[in-house]
Design a protein around this motif. Structure first.
Motif, PDB file in Angstrom:
ATOM      1  N   PRO A  40       0.830  -1.219   0.000  1.00 27.49           N
ATOM      2  CA  PRO A  40       0.000   0.000   0.000  1.00 27.49           C
ATOM      3  C   PRO A  40       0.861   1.265   0.000  1.00 27.49           C
ATOM      4  O   PRO A  40       2.043   1.236   0.357  1.00 27.49           O
ATOM      5  CB  PRO A  40      -0.778  -0.123   1.303  1.00 27.49           C
ATOM      6  CG  PRO A  40       0.124  -0.894   2.193  1.00 27.49           C
ATOM      7  CD  PRO A  40       0.861  -1.859   1.300  1.00 27.49           C
ATOM      8  N   LEU A  41       0.248   2.365  -0.399  1.00 26.56           N
ATOM      9  CA  LEU A  41       0.936   3.661  -0.318  1.00 26.56           C
ATOM     10  C   LEU A  41       1.126   4.081   1.133  1.00 26.56           C
ATOM     11  O   LEU A  41       2.171   4.607   1.525  1.00 26.56           O
ATOM     12  CB  LEU A  41       0.140   4.738  -1.053  1.00 26.56           C
ATOM     13  CG  LEU A  41       0.069   4.618  -2.567  1.00 26.56           C
ATOM     14  CD1 LEU A  41      -0.881   5.660  -3.126  1.00 26.56           C
ATOM     15  CD2 LEU A  41       1.448   4.784  -3.170  1.00 26.56           C
ATOM     16  N   VAL A  42       0.080   3.872   1.946  1.00 26.31           N
ATOM     17  CA  VAL A  42       0.118   4.177   3.377  1.00 26.31           C
ATOM     18  C   VAL A  42      -0.291   2.907   4.108  1.00 26.31           C
ATOM     19  O   VAL A  42      -1.417   2.437   3.952  1.00 26.31           O
ATOM     20  CB  VAL A  42      -0.847   5.330   3.738  1.00 26.31           C
ATOM     21  CG1 VAL A  42      -0.817   5.608   5.230  1.00 26.31           C
ATOM     22  CG2 VAL A  42      -0.520   6.566   2.951  1.00 26.31           C
ATOM     23  N   SER A  43       0.608   2.366   4.894  1.00 22.95           N
ATOM     24  CA  SER A  43       0.307   1.118   5.590  1.00 22.95           C
ATOM     25  C   SER A  43      -0.731   1.344   6.687  1.00 22.95           C
ATOM     26  O   SER A  43      -0.567   2.232   7.532  1.00 22.95           O
ATOM     27  CB  SER A  43       1.582   0.558   6.224  1.00 22.95           C
ATOM     28  OG  SER A  43       1.286  -0.610   6.963  1.00 22.95           O
ATOM     29  N   PRO A  44      -1.811   0.559   6.696  1.00 18.19           N
ATOM     30  CA  PRO A  44      -2.824   0.705   7.745  1.00 18.19           C
ATOM     31  C   PRO A  44      -2.283   0.406   9.146  1.00 18.19           C
ATOM     32  O   PRO A  44      -2.850   0.854  10.135  1.00 18.19           O
ATOM     33  CB  PRO A  44      -3.899  -0.314   7.348  1.00 18.19           C
ATOM     34  CG  PRO A  44      -3.724  -0.511   5.886  1.00 18.19           C
ATOM     35  CD  PRO A  44      -2.254  -0.352   5.643  1.00 18.19           C
ATOM     36  N   ARG A  45      -1.173  -0.305   9.228  1.00 18.34           N
ATOM     37  CA  ARG A  45      -0.580  -0.587  10.546  1.00 18.34           C
ATOM     38  C   ARG A  45      -0.056   0.677  11.220  1.00 18.34           C
ATOM     39  O   ARG A  45       0.072   0.727  12.433  1.00 18.34           O
ATOM     40  CB  ARG A  45       0.557  -1.597  10.410  1.00 18.34           C
ATOM     41  CG  ARG A  45       0.070  -2.980  10.011  1.00 18.34           C
ATOM     42  CD  ARG A  45       1.201  -3.950   9.938  1.00 18.34           C
ATOM     43  NE  ARG A  45       2.054  -3.572   8.809  1.00 18.34           N
ATOM     44  CZ  ARG A  45       3.323  -3.943   8.663  1.00 18.34           C
ATOM     45  NH1 ARG A  45       3.890  -4.694   9.565  1.00 18.34           N
ATOM     46  NH2 ARG A  45       4.016  -3.567   7.625  1.00 18.34           N
ATOM     47  N   LEU A  46       0.228   1.716  10.444  1.00 19.40           N
ATOM     48  CA  LEU A  46       0.736   2.958  11.032  1.00 19.40           C
ATOM     49  C   LEU A  46      -0.297   3.639  11.920  1.00 19.40           C
ATOM     50  O   LEU A  46       0.058   4.375  12.836  1.00 19.40           O
ATOM     51  CB  LEU A  46       1.181   3.924   9.936  1.00 19.40           C
ATOM     52  CG  LEU A  46       2.421   3.512   9.151  1.00 19.40           C
ATOM     53  CD1 LEU A  46       2.673   4.500   8.027  1.00 19.40           C
ATOM     54  CD2 LEU A  46       3.621   3.395  10.057  1.00 19.40           C
ATOM     55  N   ALA A  47      -1.573   3.400  11.664  1.00 20.53           N
ATOM     56  CA  ALA A  47      -2.633   4.009  12.471  1.00 20.53           C
ATOM     57  C   ALA A  47      -2.680   3.424  13.875  1.00 20.53           C
ATOM     58  O   ALA A  47      -3.329   3.989  14.755  1.00 20.53           O
ATOM     59  CB  ALA A  47      -3.982   3.823  11.793  1.00 20.53           C
ATOM     60  N   LYS A  48      -1.977   2.332  14.092  1.00 25.88           N
ATOM     61  CA  LYS A  48      -1.961   1.694  15.413  1.00 25.88           C
ATOM     62  C   LYS A  48      -0.765   2.120  16.252  1.00 25.88           C
ATOM     63  O   LYS A  48      -0.616   1.669  17.384  1.00 25.88           O
ATOM     64  CB  LYS A  48      -1.981   0.185  15.251  1.00 25.88           C
ATOM     65  CG  LYS A  48      -3.253  -0.309  14.591  1.00 25.88           C
ATOM     66  CD  LYS A  48      -3.244  -1.794  14.398  1.00 25.88           C
ATOM     67  CE  LYS A  48      -4.523  -2.218  13.695  1.00 25.88           C
ATOM     68  NZ  LYS A  48      -4.534  -3.636  13.371  1.00 25.88           N
ATOM     69  N   VAL A  49       0.098   2.979  15.717  1.00 27.92           N
ATOM     70  CA  VAL A  49       1.269   3.474  16.455  1.00 27.92           C
ATOM     71  C   VAL A  49       0.859   4.762  17.173  1.00 27.92           C
ATOM     72  O   VAL A  49       0.669   5.801  16.538  1.00 27.92           O
ATOM     73  CB  VAL A  49       2.454   3.727  15.496  1.00 27.92           C
ATOM     74  CG1 VAL A  49       3.659   4.254  16.257  1.00 27.92           C
ATOM     75  CG2 VAL A  49       2.794   2.469  14.718  1.00 27.92           C
ATOM     76  N   PRO A  50       0.703   4.698  18.523  1.00 32.10           N
ATOM     77  CA  PRO A  50       0.175   5.868  19.251  1.00 32.10           C
ATOM     78  C   PRO A  50       1.027   7.122  19.112  1.00 32.10           C
ATOM     79  O   PRO A  50       0.488   8.229  18.988  1.00 32.10           O
ATOM     80  CB  PRO A  50       0.130   5.409  20.708  1.00 32.10           C
ATOM     81  CG  PRO A  50       0.264   3.926  20.678  1.00 32.10           C
ATOM     82  CD  PRO A  50       0.941   3.567  19.402  1.00 32.10           C
ATOM     83  N   ARG A  51       2.335   6.979  19.120  1.00 30.45           N
ATOM     84  CA  ARG A  51       3.193   8.177  19.025  1.00 30.45           C
ATOM     85  C   ARG A  51       3.067   8.855  17.666  1.00 30.45           C
ATOM     86  O   ARG A  51       3.082  10.084  17.571  1.00 30.45           O
ATOM     87  CB  ARG A  51       4.641   7.802  19.286  1.00 30.45           C
ATOM     88  CG  ARG A  51       4.914   7.488  20.730  1.00 30.45           C
ATOM     89  CD  ARG A  51       6.369   7.265  20.959  1.00 30.45           C
ATOM     90  NE  ARG A  51       6.619   6.985  22.360  1.00 30.45           N
ATOM     91  CZ  ARG A  51       7.805   6.776  22.854  1.00 30.45           C
ATOM     92  NH1 ARG A  51       8.862   6.795  22.066  1.00 30.45           N
ATOM     93  NH2 ARG A  51       7.956   6.538  24.138  1.00 30.45           N
ATOM     94  N   LEU A  52       2.940   8.059  16.621  1.00 33.52           N
ATOM     95  CA  LEU A  52       2.779   8.634  15.293  1.00 33.52           C
ATOM     96  C   LEU A  52       1.440   9.361  15.174  1.00 33.52           C
ATOM     97  O   LEU A  52       1.372  10.474  14.658  1.00 33.52           O
ATOM     98  CB  LEU A  52       2.880   7.552  14.218  1.00 33.52           C
ATOM     99  CG  LEU A  52       2.683   8.041  12.788  1.00 33.52           C
ATOM    100  CD1 LEU A  52       3.814   8.983  12.389  1.00 33.52           C
ATOM    101  CD2 LEU A  52       2.598   6.878  11.838  1.00 33.52           C
ATOM    102  N   VAL A  53       0.387   8.738  15.682  1.00 37.17           N
ATOM    103  CA  VAL A  53      -0.938   9.366  15.625  1.00 37.17           C
ATOM    104  C   VAL A  53      -0.943  10.670  16.433  1.00 37.17           C
ATOM    105  O   VAL A  53      -1.483  11.688  15.979  1.00 37.17           O
ATOM    106  CB  VAL A  53      -2.019   8.389  16.138  1.00 37.17           C
ATOM    107  CG1 VAL A  53      -3.361   9.082  16.263  1.00 37.17           C
ATOM    108  CG2 VAL A  53      -2.119   7.182  15.215  1.00 37.17           C
ATOM    109  N   ALA A  54      -0.327  10.653  17.615  1.00 34.52           N
ATOM    110  CA  ALA A  54      -0.258  11.877  18.428  1.00 34.52           C
ATOM    111  C   ALA A  54       0.558  12.960  17.724  1.00 34.52           C
ATOM    112  O   ALA A  54       0.189  14.141  17.735  1.00 34.52           O
ATOM    113  CB  ALA A  54       0.329  11.558  19.792  1.00 34.52           C
ATOM    114  N   GLY A  55       1.658  12.584  17.104  1.00 32.27           N
ATOM    115  CA  GLY A  55       2.479  13.556  16.377  1.00 32.27           C
ATOM    116  C   GLY A  55       1.751  14.158  15.187  1.00 32.27           C
ATOM    117  O   GLY A  55       1.831  15.360  14.938  1.00 32.27           O
TER     118      GLY A  55
END
Length: 107
Positions: A40-55
């Motif tokens: 994928p262009l944007v991995s859906p697994r990234l939405a599960k990383v709390p620090r990334l979502v907060a940033g």
């Protein structure tokens, strides 16, 4: 406002209304592509990383605030506050909250 500006405004509203629909469709496509073993262009697994979502949420907040103050600083000198008392009061309240060191207005 000219006819060209009104047409442009209509397109902007259409795009803003359709943006959530397209975003959800893109997200579902990316999830389905991941399940099929694709890249994928944007991995859906990234939405599960709390620090990334907060940033990302913090970055979005600062972009929105800076865009507001850019628009505010351009719109205010254009004379909007001299035409509408409600807008004038709104601008005064926003300035006071952002610059708490301003003196109080005379009664």
């Amino acid at each position: 406002m000219t006819a060209a500006n009104i047409g442009d405004l209509q397109w902007r509203v259409i795009f803003l209304i359709n943006l959530p629909i397209v975003a959800v469709a893109f997200w579902r496509y990316e999830q389905a592509l991941t399940q099929r073993g694709g890249t994928p262009l944007v991995s859906p697994r990234l939405a599960k990383v709390p620090r990334l979502v907060a940033g990302l949420a913090g970055a979005l907040f600062f972009y929105v605030v800076s865009a507001f103050f850019l628009t505010f600083s351009i719109f205010l000198p254009a004379g909007a506050s001299s035409r509408d008392p409600l807008l004038c009061r709104l601008f005064e309240v926003v300035q006071r909250r952002c610059h708490s060191s301003l003196p109080a207005p005379p009664p």
